[in-house]
Design a protein around this motif. Structure first.
Motif, short mmCIF file in Angstrom:
data_model
loop_
_atom_site.label_atom_id
_atom_site.label_comp_id
_atom_site.label_asym_id
_atom_site.label_seq_id
_atom_site.Cartn_x
_atom_site.Cartn_y
_atom_site.Cartn_z
N HIS A 47 3.13 -1.81 1.36
CA HIS A 47 4.42 -2.41 1.77
C HIS A 47 5.56 -1.41 1.62
CE1 HIS A 47 4.18 -3.11 -2.58
NE2 HIS A 47 5.48 -3.29 -2.60
N ASP A 97 1.65 -1.41 -5.13
CA ASP A 97 2.21 -1.59 -6.48
C ASP A 97 1.21 -1.28 -7.58
OD1 ASP A 97 4.24 -4.51 -5.64
OD2 ASP A 97 4.64 -2.37 -5.47
N HIS A 147 4.28 2.03 -0.17
CA HIS A 147 3.50 2.15 -1.41
C HIS A 147 2.66 0.91 -1.66
CE1 HIS A 147 6.99 -0.23 -2.69
NE2 HIS A 147 6.23 -0.66 -3.69
#
Ligand code: 6CS
Ligand code: FE
Length: 279
Positions: free
Chosen positions: A233, A126, A124
């Protein structure tokens, strides 16, 4: 939560050097060795870890097994030692030099990644959470992770696609249903569990990894890892018998004001007090 016998040394804010800033802007992350910044902060936080893990409230999210603590949020308010670390000149100075603005703590947490049971964080970015869930207009935030344990290739290290932050917010799939094991939880819990609420398309991830590869910054406890809110990440489950706890701060630029959203998330996910930090 109890205070600590270990004080956090306070000096003038210390900006990142030009070389480190350059690496952050190129790769979307930079790993600082303990002696540079985190070693002086670590002892005070380690003393708090057991009381943090025992915190029983909505700020604590459990793993899918329903027993293992996954994360505890809101520590910048709940724990005076963590609040002091958040204001430390080394962290505030580094983040101010990245954002070129005053900053405040937008979110804080310990991710425990417990031995053997600490679960994954799917791939994903953030910022898409803070854009869609909290109405933040710009990705002018910095993630700062203080390693509380050594991070190795075996205990579920944070894994990045270096340079992926330069593609901005990537199209992905928003999962509306509550993840398995959290069916009765409040809707905001779906943004904090092993199965991401905003999932990158596999073909997008393949394109990114073919272009940039993957890297897992590893290092001793006391390392400090800064990374961009648009950096792709993930982290795998912890296969090792050793924990991989990290203390994570999300610093937001003081001028990056959250907009109105239909269902505001709790204070411990999107801090409403935007008073700039003074180290
Ligand atoms: O929704 C959030 O604020 C949290 N969720 C993820 C997947 N990472 C960022 C943040 O801690
Ligand atoms: Fe994340």
């Amino acid at each position: 939560m109890a205070g600590s016998s270990t004080t956090v040394p306070h000096t003038e804010p210390v900006p990142l050097s030009g070389d480190l800033l350059e690496r952050y802007r190129r790769d979307g992350f930079v790993l600082l060795p303990p002696e540079q910044l985190g070693a002086s902060l670590l002892p005070a936080v380690l003393e708090q870890l057991s009381v943090i893990a025992a915190h029983d409230g909505p700020e604590r999210v459990l793993e899918r097994d329903g027993t293992t603590p996954r994360s505890v949020y809101g520590l910048h308010r709940l724990n005076p030692v963590v609040a002091d670390v958040a204001r430390s000149p080394g962290l505030v100075g580094a983040v101010r030099s990245v954002l070129d603005d005053d900053v405040y703590v937008y979110q804080s947490k310990v991710n425990f990644k417990a031995p053997l049971t600490g679960d994954q964080w799917g791939w994903h970015q953030d910022f898409v959470y803070w854009l869609n869930e909290d109405g933040l207009a710009r990705p002018d935030l910095v993630n700062v992770a203080l390693f509380l344990d050594e991070v190795t290739e075996f205990n579920g290290p944070l894994t990045f696609v270096p340079g992926s932050h330069r593609d901005g917010v990537l199209a992905g799939k928003q999962v509306e249903e509550m993840p398995a094991g959290y069916e009765e939880a409040p809707s905001w819990v779906s943004t904090l569990t092993a199965d991401e609420a905003y999932q990158v398309y596999p073909e997008t991830l393949e394109r990114l990894v073919r272009e940039h590869g993957m890297v897992s910054p590893k290092g001793p406890a006391g390392s400090v890892l800064l990374f961009h809110p648009n950096l792709m990440h993930a982290s795998s489950a912890n296969l090792s018998p050793f924990g991989r706890a990290v203390l994570l701060f999300v610093y937001n630029a003081a001028t990056n004001v959250p907009g109105p959203v239909a269902t505001p998330r709790p204070w411990f996910l999107a801090e409403p007090d935007r008073t700039p930090l003074t180290a």
